[in-house]
Scaffold this motif. Sequence first.
Motif, mmCIF file in Angstrom:
data_model
loop_
_atom_site.group_PDB
_atom_site.id
_atom_site.type_symbol
_atom_site.label_atom_id
_atom_site.label_comp_id
_atom_site.label_asym_id
_atom_site.label_seq_id
_atom_site.Cartn_x
_atom_site.Cartn_y
_atom_site.Cartn_z
ATOM 1 N N MET A 177 64.611 -26.840 41.712
ATOM 2 C CA MET A 177 63.650 -25.796 42.075
ATOM 3 C C MET A 177 63.012 -26.128 43.423
ATOM 4 S SD MET A 177 60.680 -24.198 39.666
ATOM 5 C CE MET A 177 60.089 -25.766 39.135
ATOM 6 N N GLY A 178 62.925 -25.150 44.301
ATOM 7 C CA GLY A 178 62.349 -25.351 45.615
ATOM 8 C C GLY A 178 60.844 -25.532 45.532
ATOM 9 N N MET A 179 60.252 -26.131 46.575
ATOM 10 C CA MET A 179 58.826 -26.410 46.564
ATOM 11 C C MET A 179 58.025 -25.370 47.342
ATOM 12 S SD MET A 179 58.625 -28.941 44.635
ATOM 13 C CE MET A 179 56.904 -29.367 44.878
ATOM 14 N N ALA A 180 58.685 -24.556 48.155
ATOM 15 C CA ALA A 180 57.955 -23.593 48.974
ATOM 16 C C ALA A 180 57.574 -22.369 48.152
ATOM 17 C CB ALA A 180 58.816 -23.179 50.164
ATOM 18 N N ALA A 181 56.357 -21.869 48.362
ATOM 19 C CA ALA A 181 55.916 -20.649 47.681
ATOM 20 C C ALA A 181 56.589 -19.447 48.333
ATOM 21 C CB ALA A 181 54.405 -20.519 47.759
ATOM 22 N N CYS A 182 57.247 -18.636 47.517
ATOM 23 C CA CYS A 182 57.854 -17.421 48.064
ATOM 24 C C CYS A 182 56.942 -16.220 47.864
ATOM 25 C CB CYS A 182 59.219 -17.162 47.421
ATOM 26 S SG CYS A 182 59.172 -16.869 45.652
ATOM 27 N N LEU A 183 55.957 -16.372 46.955
ATOM 28 C CA LEU A 183 55.050 -15.261 46.690
ATOM 29 C C LEU A 183 53.663 -15.824 46.389
ATOM 30 C CD1 LEU A 183 56.012 -12.148 44.627
ATOM 31 C CD2 LEU A 183 53.727 -13.082 44.467
ATOM 32 N N GLU A 184 52.674 -15.311 47.095
ATOM 33 C CA GLU A 184 51.289 -15.764 46.906
ATOM 34 C C GLU A 184 50.365 -14.560 46.771
ATOM 35 O OE1 GLU A 184 50.729 -19.509 49.773
ATOM 36 O OE2 GLU A 184 51.859 -17.865 50.691
ATOM 37 N N ILE A 185 49.438 -14.662 45.845
ATOM 38 C CA ILE A 185 48.437 -13.604 45.639
ATOM 39 C C ILE A 185 47.062 -14.245 45.631
ATOM 40 C CG2 ILE A 185 47.566 -11.864 44.020
ATOM 41 C CD1 ILE A 185 50.420 -11.454 43.061
ATOM 42 N N GLU A 186 46.140 -13.643 46.358
ATOM 43 C CA GLU A 186 44.768 -14.147 46.403
ATOM 44 C C GLU A 186 43.787 -13.027 46.099
ATOM 45 O OE1 GLU A 186 43.991 -15.872 50.199
ATOM 46 O OE2 GLU A 186 45.699 -17.264 50.112
ATOM 47 N N ASP A 187 43.006 -13.210 45.044
ATOM 48 C CA ASP A 187 41.882 -12.327 44.697
ATOM 49 C C ASP A 187 42.283 -10.844 44.676
ATOM 50 O OD1 ASP A 187 39.230 -11.868 43.960
ATOM 51 O OD2 ASP A 187 38.610 -11.512 46.035
ATOM 52 N N LEU A 188 43.393 -10.539 44.042
ATOM 53 C CA LEU A 188 43.908 -9.163 44.008
ATOM 54 C C LEU A 188 43.145 -8.320 42.994
ATOM 55 C CD1 LEU A 188 46.056 -7.086 44.913
ATOM 56 C CD2 LEU A 188 47.522 -7.972 43.079
ATOM 57 N N CYS A 189 42.603 -7.215 43.481
ATOM 58 C CA CYS A 189 41.894 -6.269 42.619
ATOM 59 C C CYS A 189 42.507 -4.878 42.787
ATOM 60 C CB CYS A 189 40.408 -6.201 42.974
ATOM 61 S SG CYS A 189 39.514 -7.762 42.727
ATOM 62 N N PHE A 190 42.534 -4.122 41.697
ATOM 63 C CA PHE A 190 43.074 -2.760 41.768
ATOM 64 C C PHE A 190 42.430 -1.898 40.696
ATOM 65 C CE2 PHE A 190 46.112 0.676 41.075
ATOM 66 C CZ PHE A 190 46.419 1.053 42.375
ATOM 67 N N ARG A 191 41.962 -0.732 41.140
ATOM 68 C CA ARG A 191 41.327 0.230 40.238
ATOM 69 C C ARG A 191 42.043 1.572 40.364
ATOM 70 N NH1 ARG A 191 35.850 0.473 38.389
ATOM 71 N NH2 ARG A 191 35.356 -1.265 39.794
ATOM 72 N N TYR A 192 42.407 2.175 39.234
ATOM 73 C CA TYR A 192 43.060 3.481 39.249
ATOM 74 C C TYR A 192 42.039 4.593 39.490
ATOM 75 C CZ TYR A 192 47.514 1.501 37.800
ATOM 76 O OH TYR A 192 48.689 0.790 37.772
ATOM 77 N N HIS A 193 42.563 5.796 39.830
ATOM 78 C CA HIS A 193 41.689 6.918 40.191
ATOM 79 C C HIS A 193 40.710 7.288 39.079
ATOM 80 C CE1 HIS A 193 43.695 7.494 43.951
ATOM 81 N NE2 HIS A 193 44.866 7.769 43.382
ATOM 82 N N ASP A 194 41.111 7.047 37.823
ATOM 83 C CA ASP A 194 40.212 7.397 36.714
ATOM 84 C C ASP A 194 39.144 6.338 36.473
ATOM 85 O OD1 ASP A 194 41.595 5.321 35.575
ATOM 86 O OD2 ASP A 194 42.353 6.457 33.853
ATOM 87 N N GLY A 195 39.119 5.312 37.320
ATOM 88 C CA GLY A 195 38.116 4.266 37.208
ATOM 89 C C GLY A 195 38.570 3.030 36.450
ATOM 90 N N THR A 196 39.751 3.085 35.868
ATOM 91 C CA THR A 196 40.263 1.936 35.125
ATOM 92 C C THR A 196 40.493 0.755 36.065
ATOM 93 O OG1 THR A 196 41.386 3.374 33.546
ATOM 94 C CG2 THR A 196 42.125 1.091 33.637
ATOM 95 N N GLU A 197 39.852 -0.356 35.743
ATOM 96 C CA GLU A 197 39.992 -1.567 36.563
ATOM 97 C C GLU A 197 41.161 -2.362 35.992
ATOM 98 O OE1 GLU A 197 36.933 -4.829 38.558
ATOM 99 O OE2 GLU A 197 36.338 -3.686 36.783
ATOM 100 N N ALA A 198 42.329 -2.296 36.651
ATOM 101 C CA ALA A 198 43.548 -2.881 36.099
ATOM 102 C C ALA A 198 43.715 -4.353 36.459
ATOM 103 C CB ALA A 198 44.763 -2.088 36.571
ATOM 104 N N LEU A 199 43.282 -4.726 37.676
ATOM 105 C CA LEU A 199 43.376 -6.118 38.114
ATOM 106 C C LEU A 199 42.019 -6.554 38.647
ATOM 107 C CD1 LEU A 199 46.799 -6.012 40.015
ATOM 108 C CD2 LEU A 199 46.392 -6.834 37.685
ATOM 109 N N LYS A 200 41.577 -7.755 38.239
ATOM 110 C CA LYS A 200 40.225 -8.209 38.564
ATOM 111 C C LYS A 200 40.270 -9.609 39.168
ATOM 112 C CE LYS A 200 38.777 -5.845 34.331
ATOM 113 N NZ LYS A 200 38.220 -6.065 32.968
ATOM 114 N N GLY A 201 40.683 -9.684 40.413
ATOM 115 C CA GLY A 201 40.661 -10.973 41.100
ATOM 116 C C GLY A 201 41.795 -11.903 40.711
#
Length: 275
Positions: free
Chosen positions: A1-25
């Motif tokens: 397994m390689g040591m390099a990060a191919c994908l990184e996410i930092e503090d990702l938040c997402f709210r849908y139009h109806d107000g549903t908070e789907a991702l919280k940091g």
Amino acid sequence: MGMAACLEIEDLCFRYHDGTEALKGVSLSIQKEEKVAILGPNGAGKSTLLLHLNGIHLPQQGVVRVGGKEINSDNERQVRSKVGLVFQDPDDQVFSPTVWDDVAFGPLNMGLERAEIEKRVADALQSVRMWEFRSRAPHHLSYGQKKRVAIAGVLAMDPEIIVLDEPTAFLDPSGQEDLFEILENLHREGRTIIIATHDVDMAAMWATSIIILKDGQILAQGTTKLLVREDLVKAAGLRFPLVSQVFEEAAAGLGQPLPRTVKEGKKLLFKLTGH
């Protein structure tokens, strides 16, 4: 397994139009050539998270990086050639008049030469064992065959990372075996594979890394040992793998770690019986 990060996410938040908070940091890092299973109950945010990995959703807050580059509205199309997403329902993805047309759709939109398109389509269909169906209309295929065509459509883009949402949903046992043989072959080619699933048995058998989501937040990220941590499994609304349940008392009696796969269960059985 390689040591390099191919994908990184930092503090990702997402709210849908109806107000549903789907991702919280959400923050996480995935290394090259990992096999990652994202688990969690319905509504945990798994599908929403996957849609951020190739720019279908752009972050409302936070950062998503693929290969060190931040995904934004300027490069989202480029990202989709690096990160291929296979939806849970192949009918959302397979819609062209023939199987060949469907798999060629992505490469055509990349503006590739005809010879390169034909080579990519042939290679992709052969890798999922659907070449003989290339002239068939997708609506005449079985569910499992459509799933393989959807994977071929992603493969024809030659992505470095392949993401699948509930890949085993509605597949019979034979179809599940076919799917995992395909995924193993892709992993041997050096690709990073990420799946969202409810199937703890499959995750225990297949994954090198586990991410557990609940209520739009990460409860834990680590090895498959997370799947036999009682506090974590209970908090996530999951269950122990079936093999772990069968051997729970025996493992405790021997002072052995809980087996997570059939192979580990057989080893423990040998210790118990001596043969």
